[in-house]
Design an enzyme around this catalytic site. Structure first.
Site, PDB file in Angstrom:
ATOM      1  N   LYS A  78     -71.463  -5.112  98.032  1.00 45.81           N
ATOM      2  CA  LYS A  78     -70.887  -4.612  99.398  1.00 45.81           C
ATOM      3  C   LYS A  78     -71.784  -2.847  99.816  1.00 45.81           C
ATOM      4  CE  LYS A  78     -70.371  -5.075 104.212  1.00 45.81           C
ATOM      5  NZ  LYS A  78     -69.434  -5.651 105.642  1.00 45.81           N
ATOM      6  N   SER A 158     -70.442  -8.641 108.994  1.00 42.49           N
ATOM      7  CA  SER A 158     -71.818  -8.030 108.271  1.00 42.49           C
ATOM      8  C   SER A 158     -71.564  -7.926 106.728  1.00 42.49           C
ATOM      9  CB  SER A 158     -70.941  -5.856 108.667  1.00 42.49           C
ATOM     10  OG  SER A 158     -70.116  -6.284 107.781  1.00 42.49           O
ATOM     11  N   SER A 182     -66.009 -10.053 109.486  1.00 42.42           N
ATOM     12  CA  SER A 182     -66.739  -9.808 108.417  1.00 42.42           C
ATOM     13  C   SER A 182     -66.327 -10.116 107.103  1.00 42.42           C
ATOM     14  CB  SER A 182     -67.838  -8.116 108.195  1.00 42.42           C
ATOM     15  OG  SER A 182     -67.862  -7.484 109.347  1.00 42.42           O
TER      16      SER A 182
HETATM   17  N1  GLN Z   1     -68.388  -8.489 113.765  1.00 39.36           N
HETATM   18  C1  GLN Z   1     -67.673  -7.484 114.689  1.00 39.36           C
HETATM   19  C2  GLN Z   1     -68.191  -7.114 114.707  1.00 39.36           C
HETATM   20  O1  GLN Z   1     -69.456  -5.915 115.148  1.00 39.36           O
HETATM   21  C3  GLN Z   1     -66.929  -7.042 112.744  1.00 39.36           C
HETATM   22  C4  GLN Z   1     -67.620  -7.286 112.459  1.00 39.36           C
HETATM   23  C5  GLN Z   1     -66.576  -6.681 110.606  1.00 39.36           C
HETATM   24  O2  GLN Z   1     -66.201  -7.400 110.674  1.00 39.36           O
HETATM   25  N2  GLN Z   1     -67.314  -5.565 110.263  1.00 39.36           N
HETATM   26  O3  GLN Z   1     -67.069  -5.034 114.640  1.00 39.36           O
END
Ligand code: GLN
Length: 493
Positions: A78, A158, A182
């Site tokens: 990632k 994400s 995410s």
């Molecule tokens: N969707 C959540 C956010 O936008 C979680 C994102 C994540 O876990 N990095 O904060």
């Protein structure tokens, strides 16, 4: 014969050991697949030269009988993990051109163990999002489509690039991070397995920070076993991250065959949220039946503060993000847009470098931390966080070993479908996952079936602190019962 990139990580490991094929061949098979899959935009940058060089070293090690635990296994990273000498962007324009002089702890442990880097995977900008639509490097498209439709779907976020790449066989496994879901949500959307370990299990050193008290690294892969193998290499104490915990790393792979006999699995009634589709409820019931049939006791439990988790998360996470993102000023990293003086340069750089969602979070975060509102928002959110943590502690104290919930309230949605004027619609997708980060607990998402349109759905298991082993055992039980999901055929190639 199965194409080399379609093997599981465990099968590839065994095949390399048996010299059925070489590390170079399996690396090349992945690089070719990546080349053919440009339409998915899962990789921000591929690193073929590095991959082939690493594979060559692996082949030498294998020839000498010195294979390390992940010898020759091609992985995607990632693009939130700093990789030495390789473009690292966090999906943001503000890091354009940034090549770190250091390697993240987690990725360095994968290379230590012989894995091969294929490239850097797309993500929502600074890991803020649930759909991969906020990346400055373009959206990642899911390899999945609804039956009878070719409308493009999101891979989740994400870590959408990680999940899409794993599901499309563009790597054997990938690193990911999870601040509010995410790892687990994109895994659920793509029919892959993803585990967010306990906070402190993996070092955050060299991972670009979103919300430091919630961020945790973990793997996404095609099977529970593959996740267990990868986490074994990613985890471990690192003195450079003071929140990294000095505990031995268990043999996660051995845990997958433990079964669930004698375990008590909690079903939290508060997760039966209003408007939840019937098929999600059915999947959840099915999951509980599978665990019961394998010898677990199913028990209804209550986690009474669940409904406050999402609003509290969307205060704590932006607050920490606003502080973490203050360092991107045009001086030290990436993009610089000149201005009439230094303040002008900061403003121009940040205005041009950050996308809309990131700016929104910085503004919310700055607001909730401001003198007049700190007590009203930030302190209250932290109190709620404590209550959420106590809910879980009470459940575990009552004899529950793990908790079963759906991973997401729906299957993957279409590109653009949620990008409406109201960002809260997207935030609601995290309803089942954010509580786990707020409490610092481990959570795994495992594919458990398909919805009426043929899209994968995942179940989540939540564990006691540092008891990832029970999660692997229970997730393997579900994987065995559900059968492995057939991943989509390559329409993109
Ligand atoms: N969707 C959540 C956010 O936008 C979680 C994102 C994540 O876990 N990095 O904060």
């Amino acid at each position: 014969m199965t194409a080399l990139n379609e093997l599981t990580l465990a099968e590839a490991r065994d095949g390399l050991k048996a010299k059925d094929f070489s590390a170079r061949e399996i690396a090349q098979a992945h690089l070719d697949a990546i080349d053919r899959a440009k339409a998915l935009n899962a990789y921000i940058v591929a690193t073929p030269d590095r991959a082939l060089k690493m594979a060559e070293v692996s082949d030498q090690k294998i020839a000498k009988g010195e294979a390390r635990p992940l010898e020759g296994l091609p992985l995607g990273i990632k693009d939130l993990f700093a990789t030495q000498g390789v473009h690292t962007t966090a999906g943001s324009k503000i890091l354009e051109g940034f090549e770190p002089h250091y390697e993240s702890n987690v990725s360095s442990q994968l290379w230590r163990d012989g894995a091969v880097m294929l490239g850097k995977l797309n993500l929502d900008e600074f890991a803020m999002g649930s759909s991969n639509e906020t990346s400055a490097y373009g959206k990642t498209i899911s390899p999945w489509r609804r039956q009878g439709s070719d409308a493009p779907l999101v891979p989740g976020g994400s870590s959408g690039g990680s999940a899409a790449a794993v599901a499309a066989h563009l790597c054997l496994g990938a690193t990911a991070t999870d601040t509010g879901g995410s790892i687990r949500q994109p895994a659920a959307f793509t029919g892959t397995v993803g585990i967010k370990p306990t906070y402190g299990r993996c070092s955050r050193w060299g991972i670009i920070a979103y919300a430091s008290s919630l961020d945790q690294a973990g793997p996404i892969a095609r099977t529970v076993q593959d996740c267990a193998i990868l986490l074994g290499s990613m985890a471990g104490h690192d003195p450079r991250d003071t929140t990294s915990v000095d505990l031995p790393v268990p043999d996660f792979e051995a845990a997958i065959s433990r079964g669930v006999k004698g375990l008590t699995i909690g079903i939290p009634k508060e997760y039966r949220v209003e408007g939840m589709p019937a098929e999600i409820q059915r999947l959840w019931d099915q999951g509980a039946d599978w665990l019961r049939e394998a010898g677990a006791t199913i028990k209804e439990i209550s986690l009474p503060h669940t409904q406050y988790a999402l609003p509290a998360y969307y205060i704590v996470a932006p607050a920490e993000a606003s502080s973490n993102l203050a360092r991107y000023d045009g001086v030290r990293y990436g993009l610089r847009v000149p201005g009439k003086d230094i303040a002008g340069m900061y403003e121009n750089t940040r205005a041009a470098g950050f996308g809309r969602e990131v700016k929104r979070r910085i503004m919310i975060g700055t607001y909730v931390l401001s003198a007049g509102y700190y007590d009203a928002y930030y302190v209250r959110a932290q109190k709620i966080r404590t209550l959420i943590k106590r809910d879980f502690e009470a459940a575990y104290a009552s004899g529950v070993d793990a908790i079963l919930t759906p991973a997401t309230p729906s299957a993957a949605f279409g590109i653009g479908e949620m990008a409406s004027a109201d960002p809260v619609e997207m935030y609601l997708n995290d309803v089942f996952t954010v509580t786990v980060n707020m409490a610092g607990l481990p959570g795994i998402s495992v594919p458990a079936g398909l919805d009426a349109q043929g899209l994968p759905l995942g179940l989540q298991l939540i564990g006691r602190p540092f008891d990832e082993e029970t999660l692997f055992a229970a997730a393997q039980t579900i994987e065995n019962a559900a059968g492995r999901i057939t991943l989509p055929k390559a329409w993109w190639a």
